[in-house]
Motif scaffolding. Structure first.
Motif, PDB file in Angstrom:
ATOM      1  N   LEU A  60      23.103  58.758 -26.071  1.00 31.12           N
ATOM      2  CA  LEU A  60      22.615  59.648 -27.040  1.00 31.12           C
ATOM      3  C   LEU A  60      23.225  59.192 -28.361  1.00 31.12           C
ATOM      4  O   LEU A  60      24.394  59.048 -28.624  1.00 31.12           O
ATOM      5  N   VAL A  61      22.069  58.876 -29.202  1.00 33.63           N
ATOM      6  CA  VAL A  61      22.579  58.163 -30.418  1.00 33.63           C
ATOM      7  C   VAL A  61      22.082  59.021 -31.702  1.00 33.63           C
ATOM      8  O   VAL A  61      20.927  59.254 -31.659  1.00 33.63           O
ATOM      9  N   GLU A  62      22.961  59.483 -32.522  1.00 35.57           N
ATOM     10  CA  GLU A  62      22.641  60.321 -33.431  1.00 35.57           C
ATOM     11  C   GLU A  62      22.463  59.814 -34.862  1.00 35.57           C
ATOM     12  O   GLU A  62      23.267  58.781 -35.129  1.00 35.57           O
ATOM     13  N   SER A  63      21.695  60.396 -35.696  1.00 33.32           N
ATOM     14  CA  SER A  63      21.855  59.990 -37.136  1.00 33.32           C
ATOM     15  C   SER A  63      21.163  61.068 -37.776  1.00 33.32           C
ATOM     16  O   SER A  63      20.845  62.123 -37.436  1.00 33.32           O
ATOM     17  N   GLY A  64      21.476  60.949 -39.168  1.00 28.23           N
ATOM     18  CA  GLY A  64      20.936  61.891 -40.429  1.00 28.23           C
ATOM     19  C   GLY A  64      21.961  62.957 -40.697  1.00 28.23           C
ATOM     20  O   GLY A  64      21.608  63.520 -41.716  1.00 28.23           O
ATOM     21  N   GLY A  65      23.334  62.800 -40.414  1.00 29.85           N
ATOM     22  CA  GLY A  65      24.332  63.571 -40.833  1.00 29.85           C
ATOM     23  C   GLY A  65      24.636  63.083 -42.429  1.00 29.85           C
ATOM     24  O   GLY A  65      24.214  61.997 -42.868  1.00 29.85           O
ATOM     25  N   GLY A  66      25.228  64.129 -43.350  1.00 25.17           N
ATOM     26  CA  GLY A  66      25.781  63.741 -44.359  1.00 25.17           C
ATOM     27  C   GLY A  66      25.950  64.796 -45.345  1.00 25.17           C
ATOM     28  O   GLY A  66      26.470  65.912 -44.658  1.00 25.17           O
ATOM     29  N   LEU A  67      26.014  64.428 -46.640  1.00 26.03           N
ATOM     30  CA  LEU A  67      26.628  65.586 -47.792  1.00 26.03           C
ATOM     31  C   LEU A  67      25.325  65.936 -48.282  1.00 26.03           C
ATOM     32  O   LEU A  67      24.662  65.270 -48.902  1.00 26.03           O
ATOM     33  N   VAL A  68      25.029  67.260 -48.274  1.00 25.48           N
ATOM     34  CA  VAL A  68      24.140  68.094 -49.183  1.00 25.48           C
ATOM     35  C   VAL A  68      24.744  69.353 -49.735  1.00 25.48           C
ATOM     36  O   VAL A  68      25.687  69.744 -49.725  1.00 25.48           O
ATOM     37  N   GLN A  69      23.966  69.627 -50.821  1.00 22.55           N
ATOM     38  CA  GLN A  69      24.133  70.871 -51.659  1.00 22.55           C
ATOM     39  C   GLN A  69      23.899  72.075 -51.098  1.00 22.55           C
ATOM     40  O   GLN A  69      22.734  71.949 -50.071  1.00 22.55           O
ATOM     41  N   PRO A  70      24.363  73.143 -51.295  1.00 18.20           N
ATOM     42  CA  PRO A  70      23.805  74.508 -50.790  1.00 18.20           C
ATOM     43  C   PRO A  70      22.498  74.598 -51.078  1.00 18.20           C
ATOM     44  O   PRO A  70      21.907  74.255 -52.302  1.00 18.20           O
ATOM     45  N   GLY A  71      21.496  75.053 -50.088  1.00 21.50           N
ATOM     46  CA  GLY A  71      19.958  75.146 -50.383  1.00 21.50           C
ATOM     47  C   GLY A  71      19.435  73.974 -50.210  1.00 21.50           C
ATOM     48  O   GLY A  71      18.061  74.201 -50.057  1.00 21.50           O
ATOM     49  N   GLY A  72      19.871  72.880 -49.617  1.00 22.41           N
ATOM     50  CA  GLY A  72      19.372  71.647 -49.487  1.00 22.41           C
ATOM     51  C   GLY A  72      18.827  71.349 -48.192  1.00 22.41           C
ATOM     52  O   GLY A  72      19.187  72.552 -47.158  1.00 22.41           O
ATOM     53  N   SER A  73      18.249  70.345 -47.526  1.00 16.70           N
ATOM     54  CA  SER A  73      17.802  70.341 -46.235  1.00 16.70           C
ATOM     55  C   SER A  73      18.278  68.684 -45.771  1.00 16.70           C
ATOM     56  O   SER A  73      18.567  67.890 -46.145  1.00 16.70           O
ATOM     57  N   LEU A  74      18.181  68.911 -44.431  1.00 14.37           N
ATOM     58  CA  LEU A  74      18.948  67.770 -43.971  1.00 14.37           C
ATOM     59  C   LEU A  74      18.215  67.506 -42.355  1.00 14.37           C
ATOM     60  O   LEU A  74      17.973  68.644 -41.835  1.00 14.37           O
ATOM     61  N   ARG A  75      17.573  66.584 -41.729  1.00 17.63           N
ATOM     62  CA  ARG A  75      17.116  66.408 -40.433  1.00 17.63           C
ATOM     63  C   ARG A  75      18.237  65.373 -39.707  1.00 17.63           C
ATOM     64  O   ARG A  75      18.136  64.257 -39.870  1.00 17.63           O
ATOM     65  N   LEU A  76      18.520  66.005 -38.468  1.00 19.24           N
ATOM     66  CA  LEU A  76      19.400  65.105 -37.504  1.00 19.24           C
ATOM     67  C   LEU A  76      18.449  64.789 -36.567  1.00 19.24           C
ATOM     68  O   LEU A  76      17.399  65.366 -35.998  1.00 19.24           O
ATOM     69  N   SER A  77      18.719  63.644 -35.988  1.00 21.64           N
ATOM     70  CA  SER A  77      17.911  63.000 -34.751  1.00 21.64           C
ATOM     71  C   SER A  77      18.815  62.370 -33.710  1.00 21.64           C
ATOM     72  O   SER A  77      20.048  62.021 -34.210  1.00 21.64           O
ATOM     73  N   CYS A  78      18.324  62.624 -32.588  1.00 17.92           N
ATOM     74  CA  CYS A  78      19.131  62.279 -31.248  1.00 17.92           C
ATOM     75  C   CYS A  78      18.228  61.401 -30.607  1.00 17.92           C
ATOM     76  O   CYS A  78      17.281  62.139 -29.883  1.00 17.92           O
ATOM     77  N   ALA A  79      18.486  60.208 -30.335  1.00 19.08           N
ATOM     78  CA  ALA A  79      17.514  59.453 -29.335  1.00 19.08           C
ATOM     79  C   ALA A  79      18.183  59.202 -28.127  1.00 19.08           C
ATOM     80  O   ALA A  79      19.432  58.855 -28.121  1.00 19.08           O
ATOM     81  N   ALA A  80      17.531  59.627 -27.100  1.00 20.39           N
ATOM     82  CA  ALA A  80      18.218  59.249 -25.716  1.00 20.39           C
ATOM     83  C   ALA A  80      17.567  57.844 -24.986  1.00 20.39           C
ATOM     84  O   ALA A  80      16.349  57.935 -25.154  1.00 20.39           O
ATOM     85  N   SER A  81      18.457  57.571 -24.296  1.00 20.81           N
ATOM     86  CA  SER A  81      18.276  56.165 -23.495  1.00 20.81           C
ATOM     87  C   SER A  81      18.948  56.175 -22.154  1.00 20.81           C
ATOM     88  O   SER A  81      19.911  57.110 -22.054  1.00 20.81           O
ATOM     89  N   GLY A  82      18.606  55.381 -21.420  1.00 15.71           N
ATOM     90  CA  GLY A  82      19.053  55.331 -20.165  1.00 15.71           C
ATOM     91  C   GLY A  82      18.376  56.140 -19.146  1.00 15.71           C
ATOM     92  O   GLY A  82      17.090  56.159 -19.003  1.00 15.71           O
ATOM     93  N   ASN A  83      19.031  56.807 -18.060  1.00 20.98           N
ATOM     94  CA  ASN A  83      18.484  57.566 -17.114  1.00 20.98           C
ATOM     95  C   ASN A  83      18.071  58.974 -17.631  1.00 20.98           C
ATOM     96  O   ASN A  83      18.637  59.846 -17.432  1.00 20.98           O
ATOM     97  N   ILE A  84      16.891  58.878 -18.378  1.00 27.73           N
ATOM     98  CA  ILE A  84      16.545  60.237 -18.970  1.00 27.73           C
ATOM     99  C   ILE A  84      15.547  60.935 -18.180  1.00 27.73           C
ATOM    100  O   ILE A  84      15.045  61.945 -18.523  1.00 27.73           O
TER     101      ILE A  84
END
Length: 121
Positions: A4-28
């Motif tokens: 599982l490879v994640e991305s999208g985290g970070g620092l945001v201000q209150p009220g802001g938005s963020l999108r996290l992604s998780c890509a699965a590979s291997g025996n899925i």
């Protein structure tokens, strides 16, 4: 094995938005659900959102209406769209994949490395 490879985290201000992604590979093939958990420094790890292979979703009450979990089957990727972020959403977010063996129902959880989400002014 599932990776599982994640991305999208970070620092945001209150009220802001963020999108996290998780890509699965291997025996899925046997993955029956994927979701997001989070853990703040003083808290237990808690379920944020989950989506099953059938498309059923479930959310923690604290994020209901603000977060949306979705999937892209072609990319084997799960997303967590986080809107109206609050400081209390600050945590380390982990992607999870639940795999179930067809013959005996044995289940095994795979975890991503996690990504930090910080909501602060």
């Amino acid at each position: 094995q599932v990776q599982l490879v994640e991305s999208g985290g970070g620092l945001v201000q209150p009220g802001g938005s963020l999108r996290l992604s998780c890509a699965a590979s291997g025996n899925i093939f046997n993955i029956v659900a994927m979701g997001w958990y989070r853990q703040a420094p003083v808290n237990q790890r808690e379920l944020v959102a989950v989506i099953t292979s059938g498309g059923i979703t479930n959310y923690a009450g604290s994020v209901k209406g603000r977060f949306t979990i979705s999937r892209d089957n072609a990319k084997n990727t799960v997303y967590l769209q986080m809107n109206s972020l609050k400081p209390e959403d600050t945590a380390f977010y982990y992607c999870n994949a639940a795999s179930r063996r067809a013959n005996d129902g044995y289940e095994y959880d795979y975890w991503g490395q996690g990504t930090q989400v910080t909501v602060s002014s």
